[in-house]
Design a protein around this motif. Sequence first.
Motif, PDB file in Angstrom:
ATOM      1  N   VAL A   1       0.860  -1.186   0.000  1.00  0.00           N
ATOM      2  CA  VAL A   1       0.000   0.000   0.000  1.00  0.00           C
ATOM      3  C   VAL A   1       0.892   1.230   0.000  1.00  0.00           C
ATOM      4  O   VAL A   1       2.043   1.179   0.454  1.00  0.00           O
ATOM      5  CB  VAL A   1      -0.970   0.039   1.206  1.00  0.00           C
ATOM      6  N   GLU A   2       0.353   2.343  -0.508  1.00  0.00           N
ATOM      7  CA  GLU A   2       1.097   3.600  -0.560  1.00  0.00           C
ATOM      8  C   GLU A   2       0.203   4.733  -0.099  1.00  0.00           C
ATOM      9  O   GLU A   2      -0.906   4.918  -0.638  1.00  0.00           O
ATOM     10  CB  GLU A   2       1.570   3.862  -1.991  1.00  0.00           C
ATOM     11  N   ARG A   3       0.640   5.488   0.910  1.00  0.00           N
ATOM     12  CA  ARG A   3      -0.099   6.676   1.332  1.00  0.00           C
ATOM     13  C   ARG A   3       0.325   7.877   0.500  1.00  0.00           C
ATOM     14  O   ARG A   3       1.500   8.039   0.167  1.00  0.00           O
ATOM     15  CB  ARG A   3       0.159   6.982   2.803  1.00  0.00           C
ATOM     16  N   VAL A   4      -0.645   8.736   0.209  1.00  0.00           N
ATOM     17  CA  VAL A   4      -0.340  10.027  -0.398  1.00  0.00           C
ATOM     18  C   VAL A   4      -0.956  11.102   0.481  1.00  0.00           C
ATOM     19  O   VAL A   4      -2.108  10.998   0.898  1.00  0.00           O
ATOM     20  CB  VAL A   4      -0.857  10.135  -1.848  1.00  0.00           C
ATOM     21  N   ASP A   5      -0.155  12.120   0.796  1.00  0.00           N
ATOM     22  CA  ASP A   5      -0.638  13.277   1.547  1.00  0.00           C
ATOM     23  C   ASP A   5      -1.115  14.310   0.541  1.00  0.00           C
ATOM     24  O   ASP A   5      -0.368  14.726  -0.348  1.00  0.00           O
ATOM     25  CB  ASP A   5       0.500  13.840   2.404  1.00  0.00           C
ATOM     26  N   LEU A   6      -2.364  14.715   0.667  1.00  0.00           N
ATOM     27  CA  LEU A   6      -3.016  15.548  -0.329  1.00  0.00           C
ATOM     28  C   LEU A   6      -2.829  17.037  -0.108  1.00  0.00           C
ATOM     29  O   LEU A   6      -3.457  17.854  -0.785  1.00  0.00           O
ATOM     30  CB  LEU A   6      -4.519  15.227  -0.357  1.00  0.00           C
ATOM     31  N   GLY A   7      -1.999  17.420   0.824  1.00  0.00           N
ATOM     32  CA  GLY A   7      -1.801  18.841   1.110  1.00  0.00           C
ATOM     33  C   GLY A   7      -3.006  19.408   1.830  1.00  0.00           C
ATOM     34  O   GLY A   7      -3.396  18.917   2.890  1.00  0.00           O
ATOM     35  N   ASP A   8      -3.635  20.426   1.265  1.00  0.00           N
ATOM     36  CA  ASP A   8      -4.792  21.037   1.927  1.00  0.00           C
ATOM     37  C   ASP A   8      -6.112  20.496   1.402  1.00  0.00           C
ATOM     38  O   ASP A   8      -7.175  21.038   1.698  1.00  0.00           O
ATOM     39  CB  ASP A   8      -4.750  22.564   1.774  1.00  0.00           C
ATOM     40  N   ARG A   9      -6.087  19.413   0.643  1.00  0.00           N
ATOM     41  CA  ARG A   9      -7.309  18.854   0.070  1.00  0.00           C
ATOM     42  C   ARG A   9      -7.915  17.832   1.025  1.00  0.00           C
ATOM     43  O   ARG A   9      -7.255  16.863   1.404  1.00  0.00           O
ATOM     44  CB  ARG A   9      -7.018  18.182  -1.264  1.00  0.00           C
ATOM     45  N   PRO A  10      -9.182  17.940   1.416  1.00  0.00           N
ATOM     46  CA  PRO A  10      -9.819  16.937   2.279  1.00  0.00           C
ATOM     47  C   PRO A  10      -9.956  15.595   1.544  1.00  0.00           C
ATOM     48  O   PRO A  10     -10.456  15.547   0.412  1.00  0.00           O
ATOM     49  CB  PRO A  10     -11.196  17.531   2.596  1.00  0.00           C
ATOM     50  N   CYS A  11      -9.511  14.517   2.188  1.00  0.00           N
ATOM     51  CA  CYS A  11      -9.514  13.218   1.509  1.00  0.00           C
ATOM     52  C   CYS A  11     -10.931  12.750   1.176  1.00  0.00           C
ATOM     53  O   CYS A  11     -11.136  12.074   0.156  1.00  0.00           O
ATOM     54  CB  CYS A  11      -8.787  12.171   2.351  1.00  0.00           C
ATOM     55  N   LEU A  12     -11.913  13.099   1.983  1.00  0.00           N
ATOM     56  CA  LEU A  12     -13.266  12.634   1.703  1.00  0.00           C
ATOM     57  C   LEU A  12     -13.841  13.320   0.466  1.00  0.00           C
ATOM     58  O   LEU A  12     -14.605  12.707  -0.290  1.00  0.00           O
ATOM     59  CB  LEU A  12     -14.167  12.859   2.919  1.00  0.00           C
ATOM     60  N   ASP A  13     -13.465  14.571   0.238  1.00  0.00           N
ATOM     61  CA  ASP A  13     -13.893  15.239  -0.992  1.00  0.00           C
ATOM     62  C   ASP A  13     -13.261  14.566  -2.213  1.00  0.00           C
ATOM     63  O   ASP A  13     -13.932  14.323  -3.224  1.00  0.00           O
ATOM     64  CB  ASP A  13     -13.497  16.715  -0.962  1.00  0.00           C
ATOM     65  N   VAL A  14     -11.974  14.263  -2.098  1.00  0.00           N
ATOM     66  CA  VAL A  14     -11.284  13.602  -3.206  1.00  0.00           C
ATOM     67  C   VAL A  14     -11.865  12.209  -3.418  1.00  0.00           C
ATOM     68  O   VAL A  14     -12.108  11.783  -4.553  1.00  0.00           O
ATOM     69  CB  VAL A  14      -9.771  13.537  -2.928  1.00  0.00           C
ATOM     70  N   TRP A  15     -12.112  11.482  -2.326  1.00  0.00           N
ATOM     71  CA  TRP A  15     -12.688  10.135  -2.417  1.00  0.00           C
ATOM     72  C   TRP A  15     -14.036  10.177  -3.135  1.00  0.00           C
ATOM     73  O   TRP A  15     -14.311   9.335  -3.998  1.00  0.00           O
ATOM     74  CB  TRP A  15     -12.869   9.555  -1.009  1.00  0.00           C
ATOM     75  N   THR A  16     -14.875  11.145  -2.804  1.00  0.00           N
ATOM     76  CA  THR A  16     -16.200  11.244  -3.406  1.00  0.00           C
ATOM     77  C   THR A  16     -16.100  11.494  -4.907  1.00  0.00           C
ATOM     78  O   THR A  16     -16.821  10.872  -5.704  1.00  0.00           O
ATOM     79  CB  THR A  16     -17.014  12.357  -2.728  1.00  0.00           C
ATOM     80  N   ARG A  17     -15.199  12.368  -5.313  1.00  0.00           N
ATOM     81  CA  ARG A  17     -15.042  12.643  -6.745  1.00  0.00           C
ATOM     82  C   ARG A  17     -14.482  11.424  -7.477  1.00  0.00           C
ATOM     83  O   ARG A  17     -14.894  11.124  -8.604  1.00  0.00           O
ATOM     84  CB  ARG A  17     -14.146  13.856  -6.947  1.00  0.00           C
ATOM     85  N   LEU A  18     -13.575  10.723  -6.859  1.00  0.00           N
ATOM     86  CA  LEU A  18     -13.054   9.508  -7.475  1.00  0.00           C
ATOM     87  C   LEU A  18     -14.155   8.459  -7.636  1.00  0.00           C
ATOM     88  O   LEU A  18     -14.279   7.819  -8.689  1.00  0.00           O
ATOM     89  CB  LEU A  18     -11.922   8.925  -6.621  1.00  0.00           C
ATOM     90  N   ARG A  19     -14.977   8.314  -6.602  1.00  0.00           N
ATOM     91  CA  ARG A  19     -16.032   7.305  -6.661  1.00  0.00           C
ATOM     92  C   ARG A  19     -17.024   7.597  -7.780  1.00  0.00           C
ATOM     93  O   ARG A  19     -17.552   6.676  -8.409  1.00  0.00           O
ATOM     94  CB  ARG A  19     -16.774   7.238  -5.316  1.00  0.00           C
ATOM     95  N   GLN A  20     -17.262   8.853  -8.049  1.00  0.00           N
ATOM     96  CA  GLN A  20     -18.168   9.215  -9.137  1.00  0.00           C
ATOM     97  C   GLN A  20     -17.647   8.711 -10.479  1.00  0.00           C
ATOM     98  O   GLN A  20     -18.427   8.475 -11.401  1.00  0.00           O
ATOM     99  CB  GLN A  20     -18.360  10.735  -9.165  1.00  0.00           C
ATOM    100  N   GLY A  21     -16.338   8.532 -10.577  1.00  0.00           N
ATOM    101  CA  GLY A  21     -15.740   7.981 -11.786  1.00  0.00           C
ATOM    102  C   GLY A  21     -15.437   6.502 -11.692  1.00  0.00           C
ATOM    103  O   GLY A  21     -14.736   5.960 -12.557  1.00  0.00           O
ATOM    104  N   GLY A  22     -15.948   5.835 -10.648  1.00  0.00           N
ATOM    105  CA  GLY A  22     -15.744   4.398 -10.496  1.00  0.00           C
ATOM    106  C   GLY A  22     -14.382   4.011  -9.972  1.00  0.00           C
ATOM    107  O   GLY A  22     -13.967   2.852 -10.097  1.00  0.00           O
ATOM    108  N   VAL A  23     -13.670   4.959  -9.359  1.00  0.00           N
ATOM    109  CA  VAL A  23     -12.333   4.704  -8.819  1.00  0.00           C
ATOM    110  C   VAL A  23     -12.409   4.711  -7.297  1.00  0.00           C
ATOM    111  O   VAL A  23     -13.039   5.596  -6.702  1.00  0.00           O
ATOM    112  CB  VAL A  23     -11.327   5.775  -9.292  1.00  0.00           C
ATOM    113  N   TYR A  24     -11.757   3.730  -6.672  1.00  0.00           N
ATOM    114  CA  TYR A  24     -11.833   3.598  -5.216  1.00  0.00           C
ATOM    115  C   TYR A  24     -10.441   3.531  -4.602  1.00  0.00           C
ATOM    116  O   TYR A  24      -9.614   2.710  -4.993  1.00  0.00           O
ATOM    117  CB  TYR A  24     -12.612   2.337  -4.826  1.00  0.00           C
ATOM    118  N   MET A  25     -10.199   4.426  -3.665  1.00  0.00           N
ATOM    119  CA  MET A  25      -9.024   4.382  -2.799  1.00  0.00           C
ATOM    120  C   MET A  25      -9.536   4.500  -1.368  1.00  0.00           C
ATOM    121  O   MET A  25     -10.740   4.514  -1.145  1.00  0.00           O
ATOM    122  CB  MET A  25      -8.041   5.489  -3.186  1.00  0.00           C
TER     123      MET A  25
END
Length: 379
Positions: A312-336
């Motif tokens: 597994v690999e962690r990425v630190d998103l800086g000032d971006r909330p991970c749940l916002d990024v997760w939600t946008r990824l899920r809309q495209g069928g991508v899951y982290m």
Amino acid sequence: MSPSTPLLREANLTEIESLALSSELNMADGHARQELTEAQRSIVDEFPDLFHKAAAQPVDDLEREAHRAFLHMMGQHTFPTRAGGVLTCYSSSVAMEILARSLATAGGGSVALVHPTFDNIPDLLRGNGLRLLPVEEDVLHHGPVAAAVPDGVRCLFVTTPNNPTGRVLTEDRLAGLAAECAAKDVVLALDTSFRGFDTRSHYDHYAVLRDSGCRWVVIEDTGKLWATQDLKVGLLASSEDVGLPLAKIHSDILLGVSPFILVMVTRFAEDARAGGLADLHRFIAANRSLVRATLHDVPGLTFPDDGARVSVERVDLGDRPCLDVWTRLRQGGVYMLPCSQFHWAEPARGDRSLRIALARTPGALDAAVRSLRAVLLDE
């Protein structure tokens, strides 16, 4: 489950992982989902013969063979061979439940637990009425060992290599912690489920624990290494004087695991020892490089676990909330996996990190990481 932020904050990591199981771009769970190697495919071709071997040979013999092949593959030559020294379970989570129930049955109390780590460990411990004290990784790995074994705890629980950070206890540090646990009569529990990925954790832990004189429990797992459609076993090893009703709780939960899976584990471990494990290490390292190369120039993004070798690999998103990024990824069928829940004592510390599973085909991983890059760059 709705992908809304409030529900995601309440969900555990396994619930979030389950959302991704049918996705072609599932980079969430840490299970092995890469393609089999040519040698591993030949083992699958042997399955009819292995099935008959499992039916014909005594289960005790099959267990001994599987334990020896799997543990020797990773340098664990001093594992306990006495009757009941290693209990075979359906999974490492079942082994964890047996340990948690045994601690509760033997009087409960407090457990010092590494922080962060995968949240099913604190969930299972708390679910059995145990009180938890977080031990930060820096405290665990450096400085006075007394600080890593707080006064009054009944158990120190360490994940090594840790999930999600990949940090590994050195042999000297394990010896120091074990000696401190022996002096304070504290059970030292290790979850080594990701051991197979990191040769730095292939020194003989069981020899170190034996020589320390402490009471100890070790959880092992075959399920992270090989893409065997979740056919796996967890192992629960313990010192002879552990003072916990592990065998009784084990018998409360299961009679035994599939003899066929035991034979399969033996064959896959033999292949791993013959070079398959080194192939796996190169594969994971290449996938980690793919992730870092694709994301290296994204503003504000960093990789906090520079020396990690686990899958597994962690990425630190800086000032971006991970749940916002997760939600946008899920809309495209991508899951982290959002990292908030790994920080079980202080979830906000993980609110700007994602965990990416690396035990995937390079094509799927590349597509998922490129989607992440697009989301982060708001393309």
